[in-house]
Design a protein around this motif. Sequence first.
Motif, PDB file in Angstrom:
ATOM      1  N   PRO A  34      64.092  65.187 -93.419  1.00  0.00           N
ATOM      2  CA  PRO A  34      62.730  64.721 -93.146  1.00  0.00           C
ATOM      3  C   PRO A  34      62.269  63.729 -92.020  1.00  0.00           C
ATOM      4  N   GLU A  35      63.139  62.816 -91.485  1.00  0.00           N
ATOM      5  CA  GLU A  35      62.746  62.212 -90.255  1.00  0.00           C
ATOM      6  C   GLU A  35      62.360  62.836 -89.297  1.00  0.00           C
ATOM      7  N   TRP A  36      62.734  64.261 -89.085  1.00  0.00           N
ATOM      8  CA  TRP A  36      62.367  64.949 -87.897  1.00  0.00           C
ATOM      9  C   TRP A  36      61.096  65.750 -88.049  1.00  0.00           C
ATOM     10  N   THR A  37      60.502  65.610 -89.186  1.00  0.00           N
ATOM     11  CA  THR A  37      59.196  66.129 -89.388  1.00  0.00           C
ATOM     12  C   THR A  37      57.888  65.577 -88.665  1.00  0.00           C
ATOM     13  N   ASP A  38      58.193  64.242 -87.948  1.00  0.00           N
ATOM     14  CA  ASP A  38      57.347  63.409 -87.291  1.00  0.00           C
ATOM     15  C   ASP A  38      57.183  63.937 -85.725  1.00  0.00           C
ATOM     16  N   GLU A  39      56.350  63.299 -85.120  1.00  0.00           N
ATOM     17  CA  GLU A  39      56.315  63.566 -83.653  1.00  0.00           C
ATOM     18  C   GLU A  39      57.064  63.119 -82.860  1.00  0.00           C
ATOM     19  N   ASN A  40      58.288  62.305 -83.584  1.00  0.00           N
ATOM     20  CA  ASN A  40      59.201  61.714 -82.482  1.00  0.00           C
ATOM     21  C   ASN A  40      60.441  62.271 -82.916  1.00  0.00           C
ATOM     22  N   ARG A  41      60.419  63.391 -83.312  1.00  0.00           N
ATOM     23  CA  ARG A  41      61.700  64.115 -83.681  1.00  0.00           C
ATOM     24  C   ARG A  41      62.058  64.659 -82.217  1.00  0.00           C
ATOM     25  N   PRO A  42      63.615  64.905 -82.104  1.00  0.00           N
ATOM     26  CA  PRO A  42      63.978  65.380 -80.775  1.00  0.00           C
ATOM     27  C   PRO A  42      63.709  66.680 -80.478  1.00  0.00           C
ATOM     28  N   ARG A  43      63.487  66.900 -79.123  1.00  0.00           N
ATOM     29  CA  ARG A  43      62.834  68.310 -78.946  1.00  0.00           C
ATOM     30  C   ARG A  43      63.666  68.906 -77.465  1.00  0.00           C
ATOM     31  N   LEU A  44      63.542  70.220 -77.344  1.00  0.00           N
ATOM     32  CA  LEU A  44      63.826  70.637 -76.056  1.00  0.00           C
ATOM     33  C   LEU A  44      62.937  71.731 -76.077  1.00  0.00           C
ATOM     34  N   ASP A  45      61.888  71.275 -75.164  1.00  0.00           N
ATOM     35  CA  ASP A  45      60.850  72.297 -75.128  1.00  0.00           C
ATOM     36  C   ASP A  45      60.629  72.932 -73.547  1.00  0.00           C
ATOM     37  N   LEU A  46      60.265  74.161 -73.408  1.00  0.00           N
ATOM     38  CA  LEU A  46      59.800  74.847 -72.119  1.00  0.00           C
ATOM     39  C   LEU A  46      58.425  75.160 -72.131  1.00  0.00           C
ATOM     40  N   PHE A  47      57.929  75.002 -70.985  1.00  0.00           N
ATOM     41  CA  PHE A  47      56.499  75.223 -70.733  1.00  0.00           C
ATOM     42  C   PHE A  47      56.877  75.944 -69.413  1.00  0.00           C
ATOM     43  N   GLN A  48      55.789  77.229 -69.142  1.00  0.00           N
ATOM     44  CA  GLN A  48      55.961  77.841 -67.909  1.00  0.00           C
ATOM     45  C   GLN A  48      54.463  78.280 -67.535  1.00  0.00           C
ATOM     46  N   THR A  49      54.254  77.817 -66.183  1.00  0.00           N
ATOM     47  CA  THR A  49      52.851  78.054 -65.416  1.00  0.00           C
ATOM     48  C   THR A  49      53.171  78.778 -64.386  1.00  0.00           C
ATOM     49  N   GLY A  50      52.837  80.069 -64.368  1.00  0.00           N
ATOM     50  CA  GLY A  50      53.141  80.786 -63.291  1.00  0.00           C
ATOM     51  C   GLY A  50      54.788  81.121 -63.089  1.00  0.00           C
ATOM     52  N   SER A  51      55.252  80.602 -61.661  1.00  0.00           N
ATOM     53  CA  SER A  51      56.739  80.937 -61.552  1.00  0.00           C
ATOM     54  C   SER A  51      57.229  79.299 -61.822  1.00  0.00           C
ATOM     55  N   ILE A  52      56.704  78.484 -62.263  1.00  0.00           N
ATOM     56  CA  ILE A  52      57.345  76.855 -62.544  1.00  0.00           C
ATOM     57  C   ILE A  52      57.571  76.854 -64.095  1.00  0.00           C
ATOM     58  N   VAL A  53      58.835  76.658 -64.167  1.00  0.00           N
ATOM     59  CA  VAL A  53      59.402  76.049 -65.622  1.00  0.00           C
ATOM     60  C   VAL A  53      59.493  74.355 -65.813  1.00  0.00           C
ATOM     61  N   LEU A  54      58.824  74.149 -66.778  1.00  0.00           N
ATOM     62  CA  LEU A  54      59.115  72.789 -67.069  1.00  0.00           C
ATOM     63  C   LEU A  54      59.868  72.663 -68.489  1.00  0.00           C
ATOM     64  N   ILE A  55      60.992  71.854 -68.361  1.00  0.00           N
ATOM     65  CA  ILE A  55      61.971  71.825 -69.814  1.00  0.00           C
ATOM     66  C   ILE A  55      61.908  70.376 -69.910  1.00  0.00           C
ATOM     67  N   THR A  56      61.448  69.720 -71.067  1.00  0.00           N
ATOM     68  CA  THR A  56      61.425  68.430 -71.608  1.00  0.00           C
ATOM     69  C   THR A  56      62.387  68.265 -72.719  1.00  0.00           C
ATOM     70  N   ASP A  57      63.028  67.120 -72.530  1.00  0.00           N
ATOM     71  CA  ASP A  57      64.443  66.958 -73.378  1.00  0.00           C
ATOM     72  C   ASP A  57      64.048  65.518 -74.063  1.00  0.00           C
ATOM     73  N   THR A  58      63.975  65.320 -75.105  1.00  0.00           N
ATOM     74  CA  THR A  58      63.963  63.921 -76.144  1.00  0.00           C
ATOM     75  C   THR A  58      65.058  63.744 -76.779  1.00  0.00           C
TER      76      THR A  58
END
Length: 189
Positions: free
Chosen positions: A67-91
């Motif tokens: 249940p702690e991970w249901t809030d906005e502060n949960r750990p994440r490994l996200d990928l966003f792509q715009t054109g040929s650029i990939v951004l990966i964020t890791d919390t």
Amino acid sequence: MDRFSPLFTNAEFGIAEPRPAAAYFYLYPLTSEQLGNLAYFFEFEYTDHREPASYAGALAEEVVRWPEWTDENRPRLDLFQTGSIVLITDTRACALKPSFVLTGLDAKIYLGCDTAQTPRSIARLLGSVVPEMEVHALLESFRDARLMAEIDGRYLSLAVWRNRAARELQANAPVMQVLQESRSLFNVI
């Protein structure tokens, strides 16, 4: 264990000493034998004397923390792509860097591992323009950065796409176009 489950009816599963669940003794003033005929739920021992609590404890602790991970502060490994650029964020707590920017060959290889791939299969996807050894080195660098999992020589990207539609459009870009772009922007922002 339930009365009509295979565990209850088949001794080959290693279940010993089935007995009515303890709650029945509080509900019914009957003998153990009588409760054994009435009960649907049973407690038991394992014939090999294993103790599941000893090896499932860490999992149980994480389930309690879920249940702690249901809030906005949960750990994440996200990928966003715009054109040929990939951004990966890791919390995640295990993150080596908070973010990565991938372009060119790095991005193409990472995106190609949306399903488990070997270095050879990725080299083939790239039209064998890039040597398999170079692909393997890049895959290992992603694994070492904790952005990919590797099991038995197969590599899988772990980041979760947050804008999948953009990725699908870019996946059809010609390989040569991607190779002409920057090949080494595996950096932190």
